[in-house]
Design an enzyme around this catalytic site. Structure first.
Site, PDB file in Angstrom:
ATOM      1  N   GLY A 185      -7.719 -10.354   3.894  1.00 45.42           N
ATOM      2  CA  GLY A 185      -7.351  -9.309   3.073  1.00 45.42           C
ATOM      3  C   GLY A 185      -6.211  -8.848   2.358  1.00 45.42           C
ATOM      4  NE  ARG A 211      10.943 -22.676 -14.644  1.00 49.96           N
ATOM      5  CZ  ARG A 211      11.144 -24.048 -14.498  1.00 49.96           C
ATOM      6  NH1 ARG A 211      10.653 -24.972 -14.977  1.00 49.96           N
ATOM      7  NH2 ARG A 211      12.605 -24.347 -14.487  1.00 49.96           N
ATOM      8  CE  LYS A 265      -1.333  -2.921  -9.572  1.00 54.74           C
ATOM      9  NZ  LYS A 265      -0.802  -1.404  -9.470  1.00 54.74           N
ATOM     10  CE  LYS A 320       2.459  -0.923   1.204  1.00 53.58           C
ATOM     11  NZ  LYS A 320       0.756  -1.687   2.185  1.00 53.58           N
ATOM     12  CD  GLU A 346      -8.067   1.908  -3.101  1.00 61.00           C
ATOM     13  OE1 GLU A 346      -7.593   2.501  -4.565  1.00 61.00           O
ATOM     14  OE2 GLU A 346      -6.319   2.325  -2.449  1.00 61.00           O
ATOM     15  CE  LYS A 389      -7.262  -2.634  -9.697  1.00 59.68           C
ATOM     16  NZ  LYS A 389      -7.324  -2.918  -8.060  1.00 59.68           N
ATOM     17  CD  GLU A 409      -0.324   1.109 -12.902  1.00 58.54           C
ATOM     18  OE1 GLU A 409      -0.405  -0.645 -12.050  1.00 58.54           O
ATOM     19  OE2 GLU A 409       0.506   2.035 -12.016  1.00 58.54           O
ATOM     20  NE  ARG A 450      -4.443  -2.450 -13.309  1.00 57.52           N
ATOM     21  CZ  ARG A 450      -3.585  -4.181 -12.934  1.00 57.52           C
ATOM     22  NH1 ARG A 450      -3.411  -4.250 -13.557  1.00 57.52           N
ATOM     23  NH2 ARG A 450      -3.966  -3.885 -11.471  1.00 57.52           N
ATOM     24  CG  ASN A 506      -1.962   4.563  -9.436  1.00 54.05           C
ATOM     25  OD1 ASN A 506      -2.331   4.078  -8.656  1.00 54.05           O
ATOM     26  ND2 ASN A 506      -1.207   3.991 -10.981  1.00 54.05           N
ATOM     27  CG  HIS A 545      -3.533   5.391  -5.249  1.00 57.47           C
ATOM     28  ND1 HIS A 545      -4.625   5.649  -4.553  1.00 57.47           N
ATOM     29  CD2 HIS A 545      -2.860   4.319  -4.532  1.00 57.47           C
ATOM     30  CE1 HIS A 545      -5.507   4.468  -4.863  1.00 57.47           C
ATOM     31  NE2 HIS A 545      -4.277   4.142  -3.829  1.00 57.47           N
ATOM     32  CG  HIS A 557       1.079   5.320  -2.987  1.00 55.88           C
ATOM     33  ND1 HIS A 557       1.295   4.600  -4.142  1.00 55.88           N
ATOM     34  CD2 HIS A 557       0.683   4.056  -2.291  1.00 55.88           C
ATOM     35  CE1 HIS A 557       0.624   3.538  -4.699  1.00 55.88           C
ATOM     36  NE2 HIS A 557       0.394   3.109  -2.761  1.00 55.88           N
ATOM     37  CG  HIS A 570      -3.706   1.812   0.873  1.00 52.71           C
ATOM     38  ND1 HIS A 570      -2.351   2.195   0.351  1.00 52.71           N
ATOM     39  CD2 HIS A 570      -5.113   1.403   0.215  1.00 52.71           C
ATOM     40  CE1 HIS A 570      -2.891   2.390  -1.124  1.00 52.71           C
ATOM     41  NE2 HIS A 570      -3.835   2.171  -1.410  1.00 52.71           N
ATOM     42  NE  ARG A 588       2.958  43.872  53.889  1.00 53.33           N
ATOM     43  CZ  ARG A 588       3.283  43.982  55.268  1.00 53.33           C
ATOM     44  NH1 ARG A 588       4.394  44.726  55.900  1.00 53.33           N
ATOM     45  NH2 ARG A 588       1.698  44.207  56.624  1.00 53.33           N
ATOM     46  CB  THR A 626      14.054  41.959  51.336  1.00 51.29           C
ATOM     47  OG1 THR A 626      12.968  41.881  50.951  1.00 51.29           O
ATOM     48  CG2 THR A 626      15.643  42.837  50.803  1.00 51.29           C
TER      49      THR A 626
END
Ligand SMILES: NC(=O)c1ccc[n+]([C@@H]2O[C@H](COP(=O)([O-])OP(=O)(O)OC[C@H]3O[C@@H](n4cnc5c(N)ncnc54)[C@H](O)[C@@H]3O)[C@@H](O)[C@H]2O)c1
Length: 1561
Positions: free
Chosen positions: A115, A131, A153, A162, A195, A255, A265, A269, A273, A276, A280, A292, A896, A901
């Site tokens: 996921g 690198r 991303k 997050k 989404e 997308k 973004e 882009r 959102n 969102h 969020h 989410h 009673r 009393t």
């Protein structure tokens, strides 16, 4: 190898997204072929790995084997735990170490199979390892497929938030294998659908329409596992799979397109959102419980509402989006029970959400940005739009406020939303009709959506939207219908109209070759709603309709055999919808239908007429038959055979009930409103409102066939209506009522009421049915109008409203709307003229006018503001009750003979209140007794008189009284109402006593009239009423349990506790809580506590409270006592432990009724995953703090450090603003340390208990020992100062107590001749714990002390020194006196129960101790204290020392005004004699006891055990109880011990040891 059919999507100029089904072989081959490398590392999580890793492994093995190259590449796998917590720096570091350890080099290819968590994490590893290395995304969740894997991303989380650390790093490939979705949990699938829906909503209406209408097919594609890799090739792909793939590809394409244009973004882009910004913020509070996509789903709706309130988006768009999200099981509002019931949901305040939104990446400076939809498939701008905080806050608020004023848009021309009834009929007619029909102004509601879906399933018609959803285009199917696809049921939710209409529609289906039947079903509620009469009629007509579950309800299975027709007989007294159902379908029957309505009064004729009128518009004229003689219409209809012919356009009438609100606004503000679409030709009854209600109120009304215009009279001049029958327009009575509230002019001539209370009376009748609508609307109007100061009166079939000048109406009313749209909208009308009117539940308008508030602002021109109701006011909502009034009189009810009393008088005595007996008050008023009154009049007359007395007593004695009522008071509804109303602010106590005892007791009592029926029958009848009227129950067990429980002392103690607590005079709360000391409770969490009762004293050693789990109690005795949930501590329990995970309404209900009890708001983390360092823990604390007086959070320790984290958490929370005491412990053996460190109400066990209530639980003694060992409980030294003291029992007493409790302290004697340096040294030592002071230093010690208790001051002597630590750390020495308490307690526990306040007492001797004795008698309420002493002078000193006590010096014993029932001797035994002739000693004679048969005599002398005085009492006064000096010593010692340690002294253990030691000496 099998090849796969792939759909490719291009991103950033490369066709790198490959989509299909069962792609693992394809993926492996493509990777090996096109990304040559020495090492391939596959990462996945355990969930995905278990399911899919083996196939990857075997494919890689085979693929590598098949490679021709000489150097065999390596294939390595790495599996991490699933879940968001893996997206951490730690996990990233571990992976990097793994790669380094495996000597991975720069050519390594990483494969992320999983996921979004795996994708984000591995992507980020790839971005920074050496690198940057190549990586491949193989998403296995829908969210990852359509969102996280696309765009490059990558990120990890930190404790600060997050995704805060990451990089843009594009994968080489993204392989979308939709077959992975077959193993994905359904909730995760829906999570991804959020989404998908989002992307369609901002970009592509066609895509959205497909999602909207084909949700069941989309679900079908993942619900049925595909066999033999079906779907891999085009040829084996089912249509459902094709659809699913195209939905995914469509979403990815959007997308990918956006990412390609704006990779980093900066503008476009931003559009992805949508949902969102708010989503969020919600996620920040609710994560990880709510996913989410679920948060984004709610975010989308809220942001769409923002768009709607800005006028950018129509309600059609909001409605479509809402229904579409719902269809995929996504939540659409914060009030969704899945969310509202979460403890963390209480932190979802508007303020908090706005605060979180401040740190959104899209914002420009402080301005918030939201993606604004302009319609489905398009946005207002090609980027996010700046939106003012006020707009967002209004959308998020649960409540609104209308700013009064003249509607700025007047003259207003508007339409109201379509009528629901007409929308449903029009849909069906157009679907069954021939040709295309454009439906306009259709109401977008669940009902209409369900109807459309069902008609599509039956292939009866085609639907499409035009004008951005404003127009529904229906292509009618001419009545041709088919059985839905095999195995497909038509699901109708809870849409009642659709269920009724469609039942007959399904009989129209023509025979299918496959012999399939049509099945219609609904949700659980739908499966309870009746359909029987309609099914009976259809069956009788020859249709085959079977019940699949319960008889008379859905689900139904219907054979496709067509409707036979001819005569159909139908019972129409339950619902007119059955009639409409048959009428609407009848033209398509095989034979012409005559519908005969049988079985009594036909209900709701106007709706039948509406159906017939609409059928006529669609070309079928129904003929209602008439009686040939009288010409009166009959309940029989002839429907000709034929086809509906669709009109090109059909304009659905606006809802006429809704129209009443804008029209009423015109009326009340003196402005003009025109409602299009509703006129004299309207099909709806409420269309008459303008003519029949507004016109007579003084409005100018112009009504054409299709339009209604109302112009109000000058503001403040509306006329009352007098009498008005609103039977034809019942729903509009709420609107009429609010107008009547400000109608100050008299009614028009001819409308006046002869019997009106006021000239401005409006009497609305004919609306009894409104009591059973969404709420009891008549009651609702009465209660809510009262908040404005408007008087009303309830009538059997309506109400009277007394009009008042609107300037005199109370401002600031907060209107409770009962979740009823009509209440909210009606009171909005009043809000237009009364300042600060708050409508508490703004969302309830969604049922019929979802954008009412926006229309009010945008179309009518009244300003609306969001209001955040304070949590407290939500909790204490008006329906819940008011805060208890301190010291409100206590009302006592019961059978009673139940002891009203007795208990009442005792309670009055301990509270020092007056006792009022209703029987006595009755006699005083009527001058005859109850029995005589009944004799002279009758029972009803008596009951009336009795109720009157009740009213008078409650009014006369509102505070500070105990009012005891007759047993039959609950017999009349009026008296019960009085009691129930009183119980909202004061205690009504039901005295419960076993009925057998009552029967026995009554046999002997005759003061009240005899029952004339069996007592047991009376008991059975009244018992429920007592329960209904009381808010507390006092159980008067007189003979059931052991003697100790029913001793006069224990009854008195319980009465003191119970009444002190419930009256608020002395709430019985744990004192150690207030002092910030350590406090403990004993967990008696057993089904039966009876075996524990005899050991209570030992068991509760050190405990401040006992915990009973009322839900666990099993014994019949207990069951009789408790119900669960506990009705707000009816038994006067001091602390109520509530799980904050309970439904909010239950919590609120209990919290509002807690009285003087305190709420422990607790959360148990059963999952064992709660981290004390997490935000979740803080959220839980805050939610619990807002509900409770004490917070309790129970986690689980897996390691010692968890306890340290807990400790740190508690310190942090305790230092936060509005902190409340907190119980925080970790379960389990590892958590034992937390039980030692916890300060507030730590649960404890006891070695005598059969088992621990929870693993890891410790005893009080164990905890003290542990605290001592870790330096949290240093040993202290205690002393006795005095001389001679060698014989003193005090060391035995206190040291035994210390030992029993496991306290490390020590008590020693310090015998000195004077208060000097020795004493000064010990009392200033840091180890000094406290001291007892005895003769001769009780006065001399005073100058060394810093302050004295009021008792010590009044007595003028100190016997106890307590070092008290101040907040700044300094220690002050406090002097107290416990001697008087020793005396008092000994007397109190021996006083006969008949003596509530001893009238007179005798003190013998006038030395130092006699001061304490006099003070003790005074505290017992003794009015006359006789003082007997040898020397008169010292006696007189005492008299002047107590000026407020009536002290009478007596020379001779026996000469009393009132004989004493309490005697205290303070002279040494040796100084007394019983010999009259003896000299040198004080003479004590029998005369002391002669005139009182019962009493208590105390001799303060320790030795001998039997002094002359006590010996005399034993010999001559049988009814007198004796108290030895040792008893007083013990008793004062217990108090002393408590003052020093804050703990109850273990009395029984101490007494046993002391008695033994005393006997030895
Ligand atoms: N990078 C981005 O642009 C972006 C966009 C949106 C979300 N995200 C991130 O994605 C993460 C959430 O992703 P997610 O919802 O996929 O969560 P996830 O990775 O935690 O997966 C959800 C659950 O489903 C299980 N699972 C996954 N595939 C399965 C399958 N085929 N069969 C059975 N079980 C399966 C997983 O083990 C896990 O328990 C968050 O960390 C979020 O921040 C990133």
């Amino acid at each position: 190898m099998t090849s796969a059919d792939i759909r490719k999507v291009s991103i950033l100029g490369r066709d790198s997204i490959h989509c299909g089904f069962h792609l693992i072989p394809y993926i492996v081959r493509t990777v090996l072929d096109t990304l040559p490398s020495s090492t391939y590392v596959l990462f996945t999580d355990t969930n995905v790995g278990n399911l899919h890793l083996p196939l990857f492994e075997s494919e890689f093995d085979a693929g590598i084997d098949a490679l021709k190259s000489q150097i065999r590449p390596r294939f390595i796998t790495y599996v991490i735990p699933p879940g968001e917590t893996s997206k951490s720096r730690e996990c990233k570091a571990e992976i990097e170490d793994f790669l380094l350890l495996n000597k991975c080099t720069r050519d390594t290819v990483l494969l992320a199979v999983g996921g979004g968590v795996i994708g984000d994490l591995i992507g980020f590893v790839a971005a920074t390892f050496m690198r940057g290395v190549r990586f491949v995304q193989i998403p296995t969740t829908l969210l990852a497929m359509v969102d996280s894997s696309v765009g490059g991303k990558t990120a990890i989380d930190t404790p600060h938030g997050k995704n805060l650390i990451g990089a843009f790093w594009q994968p080489e490939y993204i392989f979308i294998d939709a077959a992975f979705l077959e193993t994905l949990p359904a909730r995760e699938f829906s999570n991804g659908m959020a989404e998908v829906i989002k992307t369609a909503a901002i970009w592509n209406e066609d895509e959205f329409s497909a999602l909207e209408s084909r949700f069941s097919e989309i679900f079908a594609a993942i619900q049925t596992p595909s066999k033999d890799y079906s779907g891999r090739t085009q040829g084996t792909r089912s249509s459902a799979q094709e659809l699913l793939l195209s939905v995914i590809v469509g979403s990815i394409s959007v997308k990918a397109h956006i990412v390609t244009i704006d990779e980093r973004e900066t503008g476009l882009r931003n559009l992805v959102n949508f949902g969102h910004t708010i989503g969020h913020a919600i996620e920040a509070v609710l994560t990880p419980t709510i996913l989410h996509g679920e948060c984004v789903s709610i975010g989308m709706i809220l942001e769409a509402e923002v768009a709607r309130s800005l006028g950018a988006l129509s309600q059609v768009g909001v409605g479509r989006l809402t229904r579409c999200l719902k269809a995929y099981n996504l939540p659409v509002s914060l009030s969704d029970p899945k969310i509202a019931n979460l403890p963390a949901a209480r932190s979802l305040t508007v303020e908090r959400l706005l605060d979180i939104m401040k740190v959104d990446k899209k914002n420009s400076g402080p301005q918030k940005k939201i993606v604004i939809l302009s319609r489905i498939g398009a946005t207002y701008e090609q980027k996010a739009t700046v939106v003012a905080d006020t707009v967002i806050s209004r959308t998020l608020s649960e409540a609104v406020k209308i700013i009064p004023g003249i509607p700025s848009k007047s003259p207003i021309h508007m339409a109201t939303p379509g009528s629901k009834s007409i929308s449903n009929r029009a849909l069906l007619l157009a679907a069954l009709g021939k040709g295309t029909c454009r439906l306009k102004n259709l109401l977008h509601s669940d009902d209409t959506q369900v109807m459309m879906n069902a008609l599509m399933e039956l292939k009866g018609a085609k639907f499409s939207w035009e004008d951005g959803g404003e127009t529904l285009v229906v292509e009618g199917g001419s009545g041709t219908l088919s059985v839905p696809a095999k195995g497909k049921e038509i699901y109708l939710g809870n849409a009642g109209t659709a269920a009724r209409f469609l039942t007959t529609v399904c009989t129209l289906v023509q025979s299918s070759e496959t012999d399939e039947r049509t099945v219609i079903t609904g949700n659980a509620r739908m499966k309870q709603r009746p359909i029987g009469p309609l099914v009976d009629a259809l069956r009788e007509n020859g249709s085959s309709v079977n019940y699949l579950e319960s008889q008379g309800c859905l689900p139904l299975s219907i054979a496709p055999a067509g409707l036979r027709g001819s005569t159909i007989k139908l019972a129409a007294s339950v619902s007119s919808q059955y009639v409409s159902s048959i009428l609407l379908c009848a033209p398509y029957a095989q034979e012409q239908v005559t519908l005969e309505l049988v079985g009594g009064q036909v209900i709701s004729q106007p709706y039948i007429d509406m159906t017939i009128a609409m059928m006529k518009t669609f070309g079928i004229t129904v003929i209602r038959q008439t009686d040939s003689e009288t010409q009166k219409p009959l309940d029989a209809y002839m429907i000709p055979k034929g086809h509906y012919v669709n009109p090109t356009d059909y304009h659905i009438e606006s809802d006429a009930s809704s129209a009443t609100y804008p029209l009423a606004i015109a009326a009340i503000t003196g402005t003009e409103v025109t409602i299009a679409n509703i006129g004299s030709g309207s099909l709806q009854g409420d269309a008459r409102f303008a003519k029949e209600v507004l016109e007579p109120m003084g409005c100018e009304v112009i009504q054409t066939e299709t339009e209604t215009t109302v112009r109000g009279p000058p503001i403040g001049t509306l006329k009352a209506l007098g009498h008005v029958d609103m039977e034809p327009m019942t729903d509009a009575f709420l609107t009429a009522s609010v107008l009547a509230a400000v109608a100050v002019s008299p009614p028009l001539p001819g409308r006046e009421l002869s019997d009106a209370k006021h000239i401005t009376t409006t009497r609305i009748v004919g609306i009894a049915n409104q009591r059973v609508k969404e709420c009891n609307r008549i009651r609702a109007m009465i209660d809510q109008l009262a908040k404005f100061g408007v008087e009303t009166r309830e009538l059997e079939d309506g109400l009277e409203v007394y009009g008042k000048d609107m300037r005199e109406l109370k401002e600031g009313a907060s209107v409770h709307c009962y979740d009823d749209h009509r209440v909210a909208m009606a009171f909005s009308v009043l809000g237009a003229v009364v300042k600060e009117t708050v409508l508490e539940e703004k969302r309830c308008v969604e049922k019929t006018w979802p954008n009412w508030w926006d229309d009010l602002e945008n179309k009518i021109g009244l300003r609306i503001e969001g209001v955040e109701l304070a949590e407290v006011s939500v909790v204490a909502s008006p329906s819940g009750g008011e805060a208890p009034q301190a010291l409100a009189s206590v009302v006592i009810i019961g059978m009673r003979g139940s002891g009203k009393t007795f208990i009442g008088e005792l309670a009055a005595s301990v509270l020092e209140w007056s006792f009022v007996d209703a029987d006595v008050a009755f006699e005083a008023k009527h001058k005859i007794g109850v029995r005589e009154f009944v004799h002279q009049h009758d029972w009803p007359a008596f009951r009336t008189a009795e109720t009157e007395i009740l009213g008078e007593l409650l009014a006369t004695y509102p505070v500070g009284h105990i009012i005891s009522l007759g047993g039959g008071i609950v017999e009349t509804p009026a008296a019960r109402e009085l009691l129930k109303t009183y119980a909202k602010k004061g205690p009504v106590v039901h005295i419960v006593r076993e009925i057998d005892e009552v029967v026995k007791y009554l046999g002997e009592e005759t003061a009240r009239p005899a029952y004339g029926e069996l007592v047991i029958d009376v008991f059975r009848r009244r018992e429920p009423w007592f329960k209904e009227c009381c808010n507390y129950e006092f159980v008067n067990y007189t003979g059931v349990l052991t003697g100790s429980v029913t001793s006069p002392d224990s009854v008195r103690r319980e009465v003191t506790r119970f009444f002190g607590h419930i009256s608020g005079k002395q709430p019985n709360l744990v004192p150690n809580l207030a002092n910030g000391q350590r406090s403990y409770f004993l967990s008696l969490t057993y089904p039966d506590i009876t075996p524990a009762l005899p050991y209570m004293e030992e068991l509760t050693t050190g405990a401040d409270a006992i915990e009973l789990r009322v839900d666990l109690l099993r014994s019949p005795y207990a069951r009789q006592l408790y119900t669960f949930p506990p009705p707000s501590g009816r038994l006067g329990v001091e602390y109520i432990d509530l799980e904050i995970s309970w439904p909010k309404n239950q919590l609120e209900n209990l919290v509002t009724r807690k009285g003087f009890s305190q709420i422990i708001a607790s959360w148990h983390d059963w999952s064992g995953s709660l981290q004390w360092t997490s935000k979740q823990a803080e959220d839980l604390y805050r939610s619990a703090r807002d509900i409770g007086d004490i917070v309790k959070i129970v986690g689980k320790a897996n390691r010692l450090e968890d306890n340290l984290e807990l400790y740190e958490f508690v310190s942090r929370m305790s230092a936060s603003p509005n902190a409340k005491p907190i119980i925080a412990i970790n379960m389990g053996l590892e958590g034992q340390m937390s039980r030692i460190l916890n300060k507030t109400l730590s649960p404890i066990t006891h070695p005598l208990l059969p088992s621990k209530a929870a693993p890891g639980q410790l005893s009080f003694t164990q905890i003290q020992t542990a605290l001592h060992l870790i330096g949290q409980l240093p040993a202290k030294n205690f002393y006795l100062f005095g001389t001679p003291i060698a014989q003193s029992m005090s060391p035995t007493l206190h040291n035994t107590a210390f030992q029993t409790l496991g306290l490390p302290h020590k008590y020693d004697l310090l015998e000195t001749t004077a208060v000097g340096d020795e004493i000064k040294a010990v009392i200033s030592s840091p180890n000094f714990g406290g001291a007892s002071v005895t003769i001769p230093f009780k006065l001399d010690i005073i100058p060394l002390l810093d302050s004295l208790s009021p008792h010590a001051k009044a007595i003028g002597a100190v016997n106890t020194i307590i070092p008290q630590k101040m907040l700044d750390g300094t220690v002050v020495l406090y002097g107290d006196n416990t001697d008087w308490l020793g005396i008092r307690n000994c007397i109190l526990s021996r006083l006969p129960s008949s003596t509530r306040n001893p009238a007179a007492g005798l003190v013998i001797g006038a030395g130092g101790t006699s001061r304490a004795a006099i003070y003790a008698l005074k505290s017992l309420g003794v009015r006359i204290v006789y003082l007997y002493n040898r020397t008169r002078a010292s006696a007189e000193t005492l008299v002047s020392a107590f000026p407020d006590v009536d002290i009478r010096i007596v020379e001779e014993l026996g000469s009393w005004t009132i004989a004493p029932s309490v005697v205290v001797s303070t002279v040494p035994a040796s100084a007394t004699t019983t010999e009259a002739s003896a000299t040198g000693a004080l003479y004590i004679s029998e005369a002391i006891f002669a005139k009182q048969s019962e009493g208590v005599v105390v001799d303060m002398a320790y030795r001998p055990a039997v002094t002359p005085l006590l010996g005399l009492a034993d010999a001559t006064a049988k009814g007198w109880k004796t108290v030895r000096g040792l008893d007083v010593l013990l008793e004062q010692g217990y108090v002393q011990f408590n003052l020093w340690t804050g703990r109850q002294c273990p009395r029984r253990a101490v007494a046993e040891v002391v008695e033994k030691a005393y006997a030895k000496n």
